[in-house]
Design an enzyme around this catalytic site. Structure first.
Site, short mmCIF file in Angstrom:
data_model
loop_
_atom_site.label_atom_id
_atom_site.label_comp_id
_atom_site.label_asym_id
_atom_site.label_seq_id
_atom_site.Cartn_x
_atom_site.Cartn_y
_atom_site.Cartn_z
N SER A 73 0.84 -1.22 0.09
CA SER A 73 0.05 0.11 0.11
C SER A 73 0.95 1.18 0.01
O SER A 73 1.93 1.31 0.62
CB SER A 73 -1.06 0.05 1.20
N VAL A 74 0.37 2.30 -0.61
CA VAL A 74 1.09 3.56 -0.50
C VAL A 74 1.21 4.14 0.89
O VAL A 74 2.18 5.08 1.17
CB VAL A 74 0.36 4.43 -1.34
N TYR A 146 -13.49 13.52 -1.48
CA TYR A 146 -12.44 13.14 -2.60
C TYR A 146 -11.83 14.37 -3.14
O TYR A 146 -10.89 14.50 -3.44
CB TYR A 146 -13.19 12.43 -3.69
N SER A 147 -12.79 15.57 -3.17
CA SER A 147 -12.29 16.78 -3.74
C SER A 147 -11.30 17.34 -2.86
O SER A 147 -10.07 17.94 -3.40
CB SER A 147 -13.42 17.83 -4.01
N LYS A 150 -8.04 15.58 -3.34
CA LYS A 150 -7.20 15.81 -4.74
C LYS A 150 -6.53 17.16 -4.68
O LYS A 150 -5.72 17.41 -5.16
CB LYS A 150 -8.22 15.57 -5.80
N SER A 180 -11.04 4.18 -17.41
CA SER A 180 -10.47 3.22 -16.53
C SER A 180 -11.50 1.98 -16.00
O SER A 180 -12.46 2.15 -16.75
CB SER A 180 -9.60 3.72 -15.22
N ASN A 447 5.80 56.00 -7.00
CA ASN A 447 5.32 54.79 -5.85
C ASN A 447 4.44 55.52 -4.91
O ASN A 447 4.88 56.47 -3.96
CB ASN A 447 6.54 54.32 -5.08
N GLN A 678 46.44 38.67 -14.94
CA GLN A 678 44.99 38.24 -14.52
C GLN A 678 44.62 38.83 -13.06
O GLN A 678 43.38 39.23 -13.09
CB GLN A 678 44.75 36.73 -14.70
#
Length: 690
Positions: A73-74, A146-147, A150, A180, A447, A678
């Site tokens: 599992s992740v 779910y939203s 995500k 899917s 400014n 130099q």
């Protein structure tokens, strides 16, 4: 040329089918070693099987590719990364692609990322793709949990992009639309045909290739179409007023302006997402474009008024009246010329440089004039520089240091052991002056911080503050009047450090003393005694009569250069000795004849650093100790000797004549250890001050 992933190791989560499988196959086809991770659950999120990952691994190997399966599992991110390390020795790219069946979209992606992160940092390379969705970006009915997860992935990705940038770790986010197992029962076949996972994989491969520079970006992709998303913000409206609180009625009354997206700002970095923004990495290394500045005598007069000149002072009339027989432009008007080029389309053209003007403070300013400023004309600025030209003639040069309050946090020192404080001795009378920001701003610095109380309050100031360059102009004209008879042709350069703001209506007093052709100064607010300009000086040219007499009797322009070198040795001799550790001899010629500094034909200017000698001629000695300046030649060994005319030497120092070109054309002759030449760059660096 096709993109290759030979030598790269890729971990794809959720790779047993759908998008993950398409990614795994595509990477393997282009040479990557792939870890195919899939828990093997069913479409309802239950069960566990190795079949899904195994089939993808078999397909990759059947085509000659390299792949290994992982069934964890992740949530066990360390196990996934360990599989990659055990099989292929390292992890280069990582793609958290949680499937809908997983219950740990956000946490799973975080855990796998955390497991891979240090490996990527150690190898200074990594590419991460997070997968969000339209539901996360726009929301969707009935999908609150779910939203949220995500959209959380997008926030995670954006932060990883910032933190990983310096380690060459890029993190981008995609919102794919693809068919899917989860959609095949609810979408018609013809629609599924157009939403193949294979139409998403090309974007993923490009974003993960080392040639792609995008980092922290968001893309929508599907059906063969790819689009990039970004945030947009209205210009908004200022709600806060001086000495009053922001009210709901203020918001209501300006609601139309708050919501007006006409000419909206396109926000692409965290620096652009709020008012208190800071320059982003995209601005580093950017150059200003070429530009020009057109002005008339009116602007010159307006500037003189803005820095406190008045017709009550007859000496000021030459800067205020265009028909005056000696009408001229104040030398410090040169900062207005360059500021216009920098602010009017200059800085605004630099990507990623989103500066909040309420937080901008001027740090330091350097201005050098090569010719007196014309009272009108069109001056051009070469690309990438702050050199102003009138035709082909170089007129002036500016250097700026700008600070954005609250944009620090880089962890550096707040002070330096190289900074030296010079004891201050007041050798002149102080000169009071009333200040007016409203008048000075008409010269071009618009400014609102300097006139709008509400805007100033947003920057943390009780009231609008004076422009630092206005104080700068006051101090310069005080010096010009006291030590140069208001003759702008005597003015060579000025350097100041801005310490504290000045409030309009306060009185500014300038304290100064003169050492040679350099006038040291500091400025205070008379009412409070607070120092507002420090570490400042003005360099003057000798009076015209003295200069002519000097040249007629054999004096050289290079006298000024060696005088400045002497000052540098005095300030930082030990450091120069450490970097140079050599003796340089100089033979200066004039009109084809062997010339001398101070009419001494055999003068040598040696840069070594020995203890003081007492010969009858001049030398600059920098080999040991902390360095010293001598009036006499160096009696020891000279490592390298330069022969050059006075005129050509000045051209080299000013950057108008390339030393290599001068050498090959015979204008510069060198004998001795030529490689040591130099090291002259260390001594002559920052030629604007020479």
């Amino acid at each position: 040329m096709s993109l290759s992933f030979e030598g790269r190791v890729v971990l794809v989560t959720g790779a047993g089918g759908g998008l993950g499988k398409a990614y795994a196959l595509a990477f393997a086809e282009r040479g990557a070693s792939v870890v195919v991770n899939d828990l093997g659950g069913d479409i309802k999120g239950g069960g566990k099987s190795s079949a899904a990952a195994d089939k993808v691994v078999e397909e990759i190997k059947a085509k000659g590719g390299k792949a290994v399966a992982n069934y964890d599992s992740v949530e066990d991110g360390e196990k996934l990364i360990q599989t990659a390390l055990d099989a292929f020795g390292r992890i280069v790219s990582f793609f958290p692609i949680p499937d809908l069946i997983h219950r740990v979209h956000l946490r799973g992606s975080f855990l796998v990322t955390r497991a891979a992160w240090n490996h990527m940092k150690n190898q200074k390379y990594g590419r991460i793709i997070m997968t969000t969705s339209a539901a996360g970006i726009y929301g969707n009915f009935g999908q609150a949990n779910y939203s949220a997860a995500k959209l959380g992935l997008l926030g995670l990705a954006n932060t990883l992009a910032i933190e990983g940038g310096k380690y060459n770790i890029h993190c981008n986010t995609i919102a794919p639309v693809a068919g899917s197992r989860l959609t095949e029962t609810v979408m018609p076949p013809d629609l599924l045909e157009n939403l193949k996972s294979e139409y998403v994989a090309p974007l993923v491969l490009w974003l993960t290739h080392e040639d792609c520079r995008d980092n922290g970006s968001l893309f929508e992709v599907g059906a063969g179409w790819v689009g990039k998303l970004r945030w947009e913000r209205t210009k908004g409206a200022i709600m806060r007023h001086k000495n009053s609180h922001m009210s709901p009625e203020d918001v209501r009354d300006k609601w139309d302006k708050i919501c007006d997206f006409y000419d909206a700002d396109k926000i692409s970095t965290i620096g652009g997402q709020c008012l208190f923004s800071v320059p982003q990495e995209a601005a580093v290394g950017q150059k200003l474009p070429p530009s020009q500045f057109s002005y008339s005598h009116t602007q010159c007069i307006l500037y003189a008024l803005g820095v406190g000149m008045s017709t009550t002072d007859q000496d000021s009339l030459r800067f205020l009246y265009e028909n005056h027989e000696e009408f001229g432009c104040l030398p410090t008007f040169g900062v207005i010329i360059s500021q216009n080029a920098m602010m009017d389309g200059g800085l605004s053209s630099v990507p990623g440089l989103n500066i909040d003007l309420t937080r901008v403070l001027h740090g330091e300013q350097y201005l050098e004039l090569y010719k007196p400023l014309p009272t009108s004309g069109i001056l051009r600025f070469a690309p990438f520089s702050m050199h102003a030209y009138n035709g082909d003639e170089l007129i002036c040069y500016n250097q700026y240091s700008i600070f954005v309050v609250g944009a620090g946090g880089f962890g550096g020192k707040r002070s330096s052991d190289k900074a030296r404080v010079k004891p201050f001795y007041t050798r002149s009378a102080t000169v009071p002056a009333r200040l007016c920001a409203a008048l000075y701003r008409l010269s071009g610095d618009w400014n609102p911080l300097h006139i709008d109380p509400s805007f100033a309050a947003m920057g943390g100031f009780k009231e609008p503050i004076l422009h630092g360059l206005c104080s700068f102009g006051f101090a310069a004209r005080h010096v010009l009047k006291r030590y140069a008879d208001n003759d702008p042709s005597r003015f060579k350069a000025i350097k100041v450090r801005f310490i504290k703001p000045v409030l309009p209506g306060q009185s500014l007093q300038t304290e100064m003393w003169k050492e040679g052709d350099r006038v040291h100064l500091q400025c205070k607010v008379k009412e409070t005694g607070a120092v507002v300009l420090s570490g400042a000086y003005v360099d003057l040219h000798p009076a015209s009569g003295a200069a002519v007499e000097s040249l007629q009797t054999g004096g050289l322009q290079s006298e000024l250069v060696f005088a400045e070198i002497g000052r540098r040795i005095k300030d930082m001799g030990a450091e120069l000795v450490r970097k140079v550790n050599a003796v340089f001899g100089w033979e200066i010629t004039k009109d084809g004849q062997s010339a001398a500094l101070k009419q001494e034909p055999d003068d040598a200017f040696s840069l070594s650093a020995a203890a003081p000698l007492d010969p009858p001629k001049k030398a600059i000695d920098l080999r040991t100790g902390s360095g010293s300046v001598h009036k006499g030649p160096y009696s020891g060994k000279v490592d390298v000797t330069f022969t050059v005319s006075d005129e050509d030497f000045i051209q080299v120092v000013q950057g108008k004549l390339n030393p290599q070109q001068a050498f090959f054309s015979g204008k510069l002759k060198i004998r001795g250890n030529i490689m040591l030449s130099q090291k002259l760059e260390v001594i002559l660096k920052d030629p604007a001050k020479l």
